[in-house]
Write a protein that holds these residues in place. Structure first.
Motif, PDB file in Angstrom:
ATOM      1  N   MET A  41     -72.702   5.241 -18.503  1.00  0.00           N
ATOM      2  CA  MET A  41     -72.165   5.866 -20.036  1.00  0.00           C
ATOM      3  C   MET A  41     -73.091   5.393 -20.974  1.00  0.00           C
ATOM      4  N   LEU A  42     -72.983   3.944 -20.958  1.00  0.00           N
ATOM      5  CA  LEU A  42     -74.033   3.192 -22.213  1.00  0.00           C
ATOM      6  C   LEU A  42     -75.223   3.761 -21.417  1.00  0.00           C
ATOM      7  N   SER A  43     -75.806   3.751 -20.349  1.00  0.00           N
ATOM      8  CA  SER A  43     -77.135   3.393 -20.193  1.00  0.00           C
ATOM      9  C   SER A  43     -77.488   5.435 -20.401  1.00  0.00           C
ATOM     10  N   TYR A  44     -76.650   6.047 -19.650  1.00  0.00           N
ATOM     11  CA  TYR A  44     -77.270   7.641 -20.411  1.00  0.00           C
ATOM     12  C   TYR A  44     -77.021   7.677 -21.772  1.00  0.00           C
ATOM     13  N   LYS A  45     -76.311   7.052 -22.738  1.00  0.00           N
ATOM     14  CA  LYS A  45     -76.064   6.709 -24.365  1.00  0.00           C
ATOM     15  C   LYS A  45     -74.934   8.428 -24.078  1.00  0.00           C
ATOM     16  N   TYR A  46     -74.180   8.410 -23.325  1.00  0.00           N
ATOM     17  CA  TYR A  46     -73.638   8.924 -23.789  1.00  0.00           C
ATOM     18  C   TYR A  46     -72.009   8.701 -24.402  1.00  0.00           C
ATOM     19  N   ILE A  47     -71.419   6.788 -24.642  1.00  0.00           N
ATOM     20  CA  ILE A  47     -71.429   6.204 -25.430  1.00  0.00           C
ATOM     21  C   ILE A  47     -71.854   5.623 -26.578  1.00  0.00           C
ATOM     22  N   ASP A  48     -71.311   5.134 -27.255  1.00  0.00           N
ATOM     23  CA  ASP A  48     -72.169   4.070 -28.332  1.00  0.00           C
ATOM     24  C   ASP A  48     -71.899   3.124 -28.056  1.00  0.00           C
ATOM     25  N   LEU A  49     -73.288   2.172 -27.443  1.00  0.00           N
ATOM     26  CA  LEU A  49     -72.760   0.373 -27.776  1.00  0.00           C
ATOM     27  C   LEU A  49     -72.040  -0.346 -28.189  1.00  0.00           C
ATOM     28  N   ASP A  50     -73.030  -0.547 -29.798  1.00  0.00           N
ATOM     29  CA  ASP A  50     -72.261  -0.869 -30.710  1.00  0.00           C
ATOM     30  C   ASP A  50     -70.748  -0.938 -30.421  1.00  0.00           C
ATOM     31  N   GLU A  51     -70.061   0.923 -30.598  1.00  0.00           N
ATOM     32  CA  GLU A  51     -68.903   1.125 -30.317  1.00  0.00           C
ATOM     33  C   GLU A  51     -68.225  -0.194 -29.073  1.00  0.00           C
ATOM     34  N   VAL A  52     -68.933   0.506 -28.171  1.00  0.00           N
ATOM     35  CA  VAL A  52     -67.888  -0.749 -27.185  1.00  0.00           C
ATOM     36  C   VAL A  52     -68.203  -1.882 -27.385  1.00  0.00           C
ATOM     37  N   ILE A  53     -69.398  -3.055 -27.711  1.00  0.00           N
ATOM     38  CA  ILE A  53     -68.599  -4.470 -28.135  1.00  0.00           C
ATOM     39  C   ILE A  53     -68.308  -4.593 -29.225  1.00  0.00           C
ATOM     40  N   THR A  54     -67.665  -3.576 -30.085  1.00  0.00           N
ATOM     41  CA  THR A  54     -66.939  -4.157 -31.144  1.00  0.00           C
ATOM     42  C   THR A  54     -65.467  -4.181 -30.689  1.00  0.00           C
ATOM     43  N   ALA A  55     -65.003  -3.039 -29.689  1.00  0.00           N
ATOM     44  CA  ALA A  55     -63.634  -2.246 -29.815  1.00  0.00           C
ATOM     45  C   ALA A  55     -63.644  -3.964 -28.421  1.00  0.00           C
ATOM     46  N   LEU A  56     -65.164  -3.928 -27.658  1.00  0.00           N
ATOM     47  CA  LEU A  56     -64.861  -5.861 -26.736  1.00  0.00           C
ATOM     48  C   LEU A  56     -64.627  -7.007 -27.685  1.00  0.00           C
ATOM     49  N   ASN A  57     -64.949  -6.949 -28.893  1.00  0.00           N
ATOM     50  CA  ASN A  57     -65.088  -8.072 -29.635  1.00  0.00           C
ATOM     51  C   ASN A  57     -63.362  -8.019 -30.159  1.00  0.00           C
TER      52      ASN A  57
END
Length: 205
Positions: free
Chosen positions: A141-157
């Motif tokens: 999903m990140l490779s295809y840019k279907y969801i936003d990488l920065d948003e994922v990192i923020t949620a993980l942090n």
């Protein structure tokens, strides 16, 4: 006969000495690991078994009485043996359900489905009652840019301090790898499918 006994005794002594030194090193590493918090695990690579490894950890967690949840990206309409087993153990699943993008051939539909599952993921990643979250096949999903990488990192942090997360899939983004505590790369040596053997129920899915 005495010489043989002496030799055997010496071999045993040397083995015990080696094992004692190894034990001391292991014990020292265990004693030095004092931080206790949720960890981020990445299971990536081109080999088979990434999701299976993730599900194995979910089963282990449930066996220890932890609360776990699973989000499955990419997965389609095939039955999932792990899901059938773990749902009976109280594990909640959120499934994208559209299958592989080469099957749907509808990018907009895939993006919408991925974002819908990601919304559920964000809820899980903020839920203090969830001890472990498996984000199965999220790397795509990140490779295809279907969801936003920065948003994922923020949620993980920002997830609860005790919460563990597992991310599986090929070609994991370097930013996620850098953020992770544990990263395993599964390498493909041989695969039955490459020899014309069809996927086996209960083994491959």
């Amino acid at each position: 006969m005495t010489d043989e006994k002496t030799t055997d005794h010496n071999i045993t002594d040397k083995h015990q000495q080696r094992m004692q030194k190894m034990k001391e090193k292991v014990d020292a590493r265990i004693d030095s690991a004092t931080e206790e918090r949720g960890i981020l695990i990445v299971i990536t690579g081109n080999g088979k078994g990434k999701s299976t490894s993730g599900f194995g950890t979910v089963a282990r967690a449930v066996g220890h009485g932890l609360n776990a949840a699973v989000a499955q990206f990419i997965k389609g309409t095939w039955a999932c043996g792990e899901r059938q087993l773990l749902e009976n153990a109280g594990v909640k699943f959120s499934v994208m359900g559209t299958g592989f993008t080469w099957n749907t051939q509808d990018k907009e539909k895939d993006i919408a489905a991925a974002k819908q599952v990601w919304l559920k993921c964000k809820e899980l990643l903020s839920d203090t009652n969830i001890d472990l979250v498996l984000l199965d096949e999220m790397t795509y999903m990140l490779s295809y840019k279907y969801i936003d990488l920065d948003e994922v990192i923020t949620a993980l942090n920002n997830r609860p301090k005790h919460q563990h997360v597992i991310i599986t899939g090929r070609a994991c983004h370097r930013a996620i790898i850098e953020l992770a505590d544990t990263v395993s790369e599964i390498k493909s040596i041989k695969h039955a499918f490459d020899s014309g053997i069809k996927a086996q129920k209960g083994i491959d899915w």
